[in-house]
Scaffold this motif. Sequence first.
Motif, PDB file in Angstrom:
ATOM      1  N   UNK A  21      65.785  76.795  36.269  1.00 45.37           N
ATOM      2  CA  UNK A  21      64.753  77.765  35.893  1.00 45.37           C
ATOM      3  C   UNK A  21      65.002  78.413  34.525  1.00 45.37           C
ATOM      4  N   UNK A  22      66.173  78.170  33.950  1.00 46.00           N
ATOM      5  CA  UNK A  22      66.608  78.894  32.759  1.00 46.00           C
ATOM      6  C   UNK A  22      65.611  78.821  31.608  1.00 46.00           C
ATOM      7  N   UNK A  23      65.049  77.655  31.381  1.00 46.52           N
ATOM      8  CA  UNK A  23      64.154  77.498  30.233  1.00 46.52           C
ATOM      9  C   UNK A  23      62.775  78.103  30.471  1.00 46.52           C
ATOM     10  N   UNK A  24      62.521  78.579  31.677  1.00 46.61           N
ATOM     11  CA  UNK A  24      61.217  79.162  31.957  1.00 46.61           C
ATOM     12  C   UNK A  24      61.225  80.660  32.161  1.00 46.61           C
ATOM     13  N   UNK A  25      62.355  81.321  31.879  1.00 46.48           N
ATOM     14  CA  UNK A  25      62.449  82.764  32.136  1.00 46.48           C
ATOM     15  C   UNK A  25      61.423  83.540  31.316  1.00 46.48           C
ATOM     16  N   UNK A  26      61.320  83.225  30.034  1.00 50.10           N
ATOM     17  CA  UNK A  26      60.372  83.941  29.179  1.00 50.10           C
ATOM     18  C   UNK A  26      58.940  83.764  29.676  1.00 50.10           C
ATOM     19  N   UNK A  27      58.600  82.549  30.078  1.00 50.84           N
ATOM     20  CA  UNK A  27      57.256  82.297  30.604  1.00 50.84           C
ATOM     21  C   UNK A  27      57.037  83.048  31.912  1.00 50.84           C
ATOM     22  N   UNK A  28      58.052  83.072  32.771  1.00 48.32           N
ATOM     23  CA  UNK A  28      57.922  83.781  34.047  1.00 48.32           C
ATOM     24  C   UNK A  28      57.684  85.269  33.819  1.00 48.32           C
ATOM     25  N   UNK A  29      58.419  85.848  32.873  1.00 46.05           N
ATOM     26  CA  UNK A  29      58.241  87.272  32.562  1.00 46.05           C
ATOM     27  C   UNK A  29      56.826  87.533  32.069  1.00 46.05           C
ATOM     28  N   UNK A  37      59.249  71.595  42.531  1.00 43.44           N
ATOM     29  CA  UNK A  37      60.625  71.104  42.412  1.00 43.44           C
ATOM     30  C   UNK A  37      61.037  70.474  43.743  1.00 43.44           C
ATOM     31  N   UNK A  38      60.734  69.226  43.960  1.00 38.20           N
ATOM     32  CA  UNK A  38      61.013  68.588  45.259  1.00 38.20           C
ATOM     33  C   UNK A  38      62.474  68.674  45.683  1.00 38.20           C
ATOM     34  N   UNK A  39      63.394  68.747  44.738  1.00 32.57           N
ATOM     35  CA  UNK A  39      64.812  68.792  45.081  1.00 32.57           C
ATOM     36  C   UNK A  39      65.293  70.205  45.398  1.00 32.57           C
ATOM     37  N   UNK A  40      64.416  71.196  45.247  1.00 35.85           N
ATOM     38  CA  UNK A  40      64.832  72.587  45.473  1.00 35.85           C
ATOM     39  C   UNK A  40      65.058  72.857  46.952  1.00 35.85           C
ATOM     40  N   UNK A  41      66.068  73.669  47.237  1.00 34.37           N
ATOM     41  CA  UNK A  41      66.292  74.196  48.582  1.00 34.37           C
ATOM     42  C   UNK A  41      66.839  75.606  48.438  1.00 34.37           C
ATOM     43  N   UNK A  42      66.693  76.418  49.462  1.00 37.93           N
ATOM     44  CA  UNK A  42      67.160  77.797  49.383  1.00 37.93           C
ATOM     45  C   UNK A  42      68.651  77.856  49.066  1.00 37.93           C
ATOM     46  N   UNK A  43      69.432  77.074  49.784  1.00 39.65           N
ATOM     47  CA  UNK A  43      70.870  77.088  49.574  1.00 39.65           C
ATOM     48  C   UNK A  43      71.310  76.380  48.311  1.00 39.65           C
ATOM     49  N   UNK A  44      70.411  75.595  47.726  1.00 39.29           N
ATOM     50  CA  UNK A  44      70.763  74.855  46.518  1.00 39.29           C
ATOM     51  C   UNK A  44      70.113  75.401  45.262  1.00 39.29           C
ATOM     52  N   UNK A  45      69.670  76.664  45.299  1.00 37.98           N
ATOM     53  CA  UNK A  45      69.019  77.254  44.140  1.00 37.98           C
ATOM     54  C   UNK A  45      70.008  77.389  42.987  1.00 37.98           C
ATOM     55  N   UNK A  46      69.637  76.827  41.836  1.00 38.12           N
ATOM     56  CA  UNK A  46      70.477  76.886  40.645  1.00 38.12           C
ATOM     57  C   UNK A  46      69.680  77.483  39.490  1.00 38.12           C
ATOM     58  N   UNK A  47      70.272  78.415  38.794  1.00 40.04           N
ATOM     59  CA  UNK A  47      69.575  79.031  37.665  1.00 40.04           C
ATOM     60  C   UNK A  47      69.217  78.000  36.609  1.00 40.04           C
ATOM     61  N   UNK A  48      70.033  76.968  36.481  1.00 40.63           N
ATOM     62  CA  UNK A  48      69.782  75.953  35.461  1.00 40.63           C
ATOM     63  C   UNK A  48      68.427  75.272  35.640  1.00 40.63           C
TER      64      UNK A  48
END
Length: 210
Positions: free
Chosen positions: A162-170, A149-160
């Motif tokens: 990652x939301x669609x990948x929660x089941x896969x992450x689990x 996720x090139x646009x990701x940053x610690x201060x800019x972390x948004x659940x949106x």
Amino acid sequence: MSPRTGKSTKVSSRTSLTWRGDEKRERGSYLILVEGVTEKGYFSGMRSRRGPQIEVDVIKGDHVTRVRKAVDRVSDEYDAVWCVQDTELDQTLTDKMLREAHKGSKGGKKLHLGLSTPCFEFWLILHHDDHRKPFQSADEAKDRLKEILPAWSEGGTRFSDFAHGVAKACDRAQKLDREGDDHGRNPSTNVWKLATLLRTDPESSGPDRS
């Protein structure tokens, strides 16, 4: 994240919700104590109108101090209190955190630890990638997440993001550590236990129920 990984904690120390006591109990209530802005952004985003009540607090101090502070927050006010921490690939540190949490059990109520090796960013990676290769450091895990996720940053972390990948992450996290207690495994995370709890709360419609 600890100061060693450069994670900022310059953030409002408390994100709380206003609710009636009866509504809170019906919907389930969870206190999640975190290290910094990355975890705060993620878990705050899991709140939903009909889902469980989620309170997210950033607590300061080193790893063991944070666990001790979290123990002090365990009470009947919440259905569960979780402290989400990084292991920093340090087994001695991990063992200390586990001992502090165990000592803090109060009359059947206990502090739950959500531990990630080497860091919380590995949990985020699993939403997008079935990563299994060991990391040499927490910074390496953060770099991998940035690749995904090139646009990701610690201060800019948004659940949106990652939301669609929660089941896969689990599912991916459980394949690495079925019981969620092999904290020395690199990489590993038992945050799937907390995510599953929040998504399957009896009164929760949750942001990601797939």
